[in-house]
Motif scaffolding. Structure first.
Motif, PDB file in Angstrom:
ATOM      1  N   GLN A  98       0.820  -1.306   0.006  1.00 10.49           N
ATOM      2  CA  GLN A  98       0.025  -0.063   0.062  1.00 10.49           C
ATOM      3  C   GLN A  98       0.909   1.132   0.079  1.00 10.49           C
ATOM      4  O   GLN A  98       0.512   2.262  -0.218  1.00 10.49           O
ATOM      5  N   VAL A  99       2.312   0.963   0.398  1.00  9.56           N
ATOM      6  CA  VAL A  99       2.800   2.456   0.484  1.00  9.56           C
ATOM      7  C   VAL A  99       4.182   2.181  -0.380  1.00  9.56           C
ATOM      8  O   VAL A  99       5.122   2.720  -0.074  1.00  9.56           O
ATOM      9  N   ARG A 100       3.993   1.455  -1.453  1.00  9.97           N
ATOM     10  CA  ARG A 100       5.185   1.423  -2.229  1.00  9.97           C
ATOM     11  C   ARG A 100       6.476   0.572  -2.030  1.00  9.97           C
ATOM     12  O   ARG A 100       7.569   0.809  -2.546  1.00  9.97           O
ATOM     13  N   GLY A 444      -5.137  11.980   4.657  1.00  9.80           N
ATOM     14  CA  GLY A 444      -6.152  11.706   3.215  1.00  9.80           C
ATOM     15  C   GLY A 444      -5.723  10.131   2.745  1.00  9.80           C
ATOM     16  O   GLY A 444      -5.837  10.052   1.532  1.00  9.80           O
ATOM     17  N   GLY A 445      -4.751   9.394   3.278  1.00  7.67           N
ATOM     18  CA  GLY A 445      -4.711   7.928   3.163  1.00  7.67           C
ATOM     19  C   GLY A 445      -5.777   7.001   3.146  1.00  7.67           C
ATOM     20  O   GLY A 445      -6.552   7.441   4.001  1.00  7.67           O
ATOM     21  N   PRO A 446      -5.615   5.961   2.702  1.00  4.57           N
ATOM     22  CA  PRO A 446      -6.542   4.720   3.228  1.00  4.57           C
ATOM     23  C   PRO A 446      -6.789   4.738   4.408  1.00  4.57           C
ATOM     24  O   PRO A 446      -5.649   4.770   5.059  1.00  4.57           O
ATOM     25  N   PRO A 447      -7.683   3.882   5.044  1.00  2.00           N
ATOM     26  CA  PRO A 447      -7.699   3.432   6.372  1.00  2.00           C
ATOM     27  C   PRO A 447      -6.610   2.519   6.437  1.00  2.00           C
ATOM     28  O   PRO A 447      -6.457   1.679   5.785  1.00  2.00           O
ATOM     29  N   SER A 526      -8.006  -9.199  -5.842  1.00  2.00           N
ATOM     30  CA  SER A 526      -8.810  -7.839  -5.607  1.00  2.00           C
ATOM     31  C   SER A 526      -8.200  -6.902  -4.386  1.00  2.00           C
ATOM     32  O   SER A 526      -7.867  -5.742  -4.546  1.00  2.00           O
ATOM     33  N   CYS A 527      -7.376  -7.445  -3.562  1.00  2.00           N
ATOM     34  CA  CYS A 527      -6.575  -6.903  -2.539  1.00  2.00           C
ATOM     35  C   CYS A 527      -5.347  -6.264  -3.329  1.00  2.00           C
ATOM     36  O   CYS A 527      -5.009  -5.290  -3.058  1.00  2.00           O
ATOM     37  N   ARG A 532      -2.304  -1.889  -4.844  1.00  2.00           N
ATOM     38  CA  ARG A 532      -1.362  -1.247  -5.889  1.00  2.00           C
ATOM     39  C   ARG A 532      -1.923   0.218  -6.162  1.00  2.00           C
ATOM     40  O   ARG A 532      -1.041   1.120  -6.295  1.00  2.00           O
ATOM     41  N   GLN A 533      -2.892   0.045  -6.540  1.00  2.00           N
ATOM     42  CA  GLN A 533      -3.722   1.343  -6.978  1.00  2.00           C
ATOM     43  C   GLN A 533      -3.556   2.469  -5.777  1.00  2.00           C
ATOM     44  O   GLN A 533      -3.110   3.548  -6.116  1.00  2.00           O
ATOM     45  N   GLN A 534      -3.802   2.071  -4.635  1.00  2.00           N
ATOM     46  CA  GLN A 534      -3.684   2.845  -3.507  1.00  2.00           C
ATOM     47  C   GLN A 534      -2.051   3.590  -3.522  1.00  2.00           C
ATOM     48  O   GLN A 534      -1.919   4.712  -3.228  1.00  2.00           O
ATOM     49  N   ALA A 535      -1.231   2.722  -3.475  1.00  2.00           N
ATOM     50  CA  ALA A 535       0.067   3.100  -3.492  1.00  2.00           C
ATOM     51  C   ALA A 535       0.454   4.031  -4.698  1.00  2.00           C
ATOM     52  O   ALA A 535       1.445   5.096  -4.473  1.00  2.00           O
TER      53      ALA A 535
END
Length: 542
Positions: A98-100, A444-447, A526-527, A532-535
């Motif tokens: 989630q954070v690259r 502003g990031g995801p939960p 899906s995860c 990857r999209q969030q990152a």
């Protein structure tokens, strides 16, 4: 509002209030401070699930054993399977994808917050000593928000590191022949920071992130420590594995058959057998074969390697004891929440780097460069399958000790709820009084994906969650309830296990439950896609 949420909040208010009364009455200098508990996070590096005495091992770890005897041991705690992704999860509360950070892709997203960014607004001072390895935020003070930091960037030298920093400022390389030893130095800086805190900030709570590099390769240890284990491992890894398995079962930590040795599974980047023999010597072994198949020379050499590994764990425990003594001196041990974990399972890697290996040097000395290898890694990860970097249980299962006398009434109890390193940060934030442990990221990031473990402090309660996700170098896994879907490598087929009865992953149920394979593999994908999209969203930072 769900009754579980009400119960959790009530428990936190009660424990924090109870902790505040004791904290106010137990400071050694008579002073008072904020009621929030202190936090100490201790991380080992490449330490197997069963290395510590309180997790079935024969290595002397009296300080960890005392923490376990006066606190909790979790039997199903998970890392990410590798050092920097695991430490990313501990520090950020996110899965590294989630954070690259797995694979590393430059800077973390701008919305990424590190542990001090959650705690400092709540009045905490934050300290770090040891390995950093949050690759997308390279400076613990400037990027990570710590008030003081000693960071070791050189992971190939325990006696004379060439790359280390104090408060983000580069220090001189340590000269050869000094009495410097990394494990002791990491503890020294943690103690120094705590002493400074006691002098200047003793009315405020602290968080100390104590991040050891032991027992990661190279196998470097003080010779007097090695001597304590010199002949202990001549019994061989087969015998040691069975002894550990029996102790783990008797302790109630596991209830599964001992996984057999997997003689042909090693990291793809290991040196080939011929190169190992050339660079290390004829005593080296490249596979986890039965102990009786080794020559006498190989048995002696392999026993010495495990003696060095044990010495490294032993010394780390002694240094943890010195940090605990400092907390006692400050009068805050009982009101400090202590977590102990290992960043992944023991390593089957066999490589040579740094200053290389001098075959004539004493094993464990600065001029040697040895790795534990797959035989002893299998023993360290007893009773599970595989090693560091895989996401079968041997690679991702971590000891987790939680100790807090003023807030955890249980003594020496087990907790069997599955949990993950992503749970540690929301647990700490909740205990510190922030946002009820909901794990929201105000930047502003995801939960945050983790769950607070606070409900498990009071009783062996299951923490409700949808899933636990794993990915590293194409090794993939998903846990939903007691079902685990797992695969080795990009082209490896999905395997399916019921961990309620088969934690050691011996009975692959994939052929019997094709619908479950389809359901869980789609959920894993899906995860993967969402993380990857969030990152990838938003600018890089900090």
């Amino acid at each position: 509002m769900a009754s579980a949420d009400i119960t959790r909040r009530t428990f936190v208010r009660q424990t924090l209030a109870f902790g505040s009364v004791l904290a106010l009455s137990r400071r050694s200098d008579g002073s008072t401070r904020n009621h929030r508990p202190n936090i100490l996070i201790v991380v080992a590096d490449d330490m197997g699930y069963s290395d510590a005495g309180c997790y079935g091992g024969e290595i002397a770890t009296p300080n960890l054993d005392r923490l376990a005897a006066n606190g909790l041991r979790f039997s199903q705690c998970y890392s990410t399977g590798r050092c920097w992704p695991s430490r990313t999860s501990l520090l950020t509360g996110y899965y590294p994808q989630q954070v690259r950070m797995d694979p590393p892709q430059g800077r973390v997203p701008a919305w990424t917050r590190v542990l001090p960014h959650y705690l400092k607004p709540l009045g905490y001072r934050c300290y770090h000593a040891g390995k950093w390895h949050l690759l997308g935020a390279p400076k613990p003070v400037a990027d990570g928000g710590f008030d003081r930091s000693y960071v070791l960037h050189d992971h190939d030298r325990f006696f004379n590191p060439k790359n280390h920093e104090l408060d983000d400022v580069k220090l001189a390389p340590v000269p050869e022949g000094s009495d410097f030893y990394v494990t002791t130095t990491i503890a020294n800086y943690a103690i120094e920071f705590l002493q400074e805190h006691d002098r200047k900030h003793n009315n405020t709570p602290f968080c100390c992130y104590l991040a050891f590099t032991s027992p990661h390769f190279p196998l470097h240890a003080v010779q007097e420590d090695i001597a304590r284990y010199r002949d202990r491992y001549l019994a061989g890894w087969d015998a040691i594995r069975r002894q550990r398995w029996e102790r783990l079962r008797n302790a109630g930590l596991i209830d599964c058959d001992l996984a057999p040795l997997e003689t042909d599974v090693i990291p793809s980047w290991n040196l080939p057998k011929e190169k190992l023999s050339e660079m290390i010597g004829p005593g080296e072994v490249d596979r986890a074969i039965p102990w009786t198949d080794l020559t006498e020379e190989q048995q002696r050499f392999q026993a010495t390697k495990m003696a060095i590994h044990a010495a490294m764990v032993d010394r780390m425990d002694r240094e943890i004891g010195r940090v605990l003594d400092q907390l006692k001196t400050m009068g805050v041990l009982d009101d400090t929440v202590i977590f102990f974990v290992s960043d992944n399972g023991a390593s089957a890697e066999q490589i040579v780097r740094g200053d290389m290996n001098d075959p004539t040097a004493s094993p464990g000395s600065a001029k040697s460069y040895l790795c534990l290898g797959p035989g002893w890694s299998s023993a360290a990860n007893t009773p599970f399958r595989l090693h560091k970097s895989w996401v079968h249980e041997g690679g991702i299962s971590s000891p987790l000790i939680a100790h807090w006398p003023n807030g955890i009434a249980a003594r020496g109890e087990l907790r069997h709820t599955p949990c993950h390193f992503v749970d540690i940060l929301p647990t700490i934030v909740e205990l510190a009084g922030g946002a009820e442990g909901t794990g929201q990221n105000s930047e502003g990031g995801p939960p945050l994906p983790g769950m607070s473990l606070v409900p498990a402090f009071a009783k062996d309660a299951t923490i409700p969650r949808k899933l636990l996700y794993f990915y590293h170098i194409d090794n993939r896994a998903l846990r939903v309830g007691d079902w685990k879907l797992v695969a080795k490598g990009k082209d490896g087929p999905w395997e399916l296990y019921d961990l309620a009865t088969d934690r050691c992953e011996q009975r692959n149920l994939a052929d019997q439950h094709p619908d479950k394979i389809r359901e869980m593999s789609a959920l894993w994908q899906s995860c993967e896609d969402r993380f990857r999209q969030q990152a990838g969203s938003g600018p890089a930072g900090p």
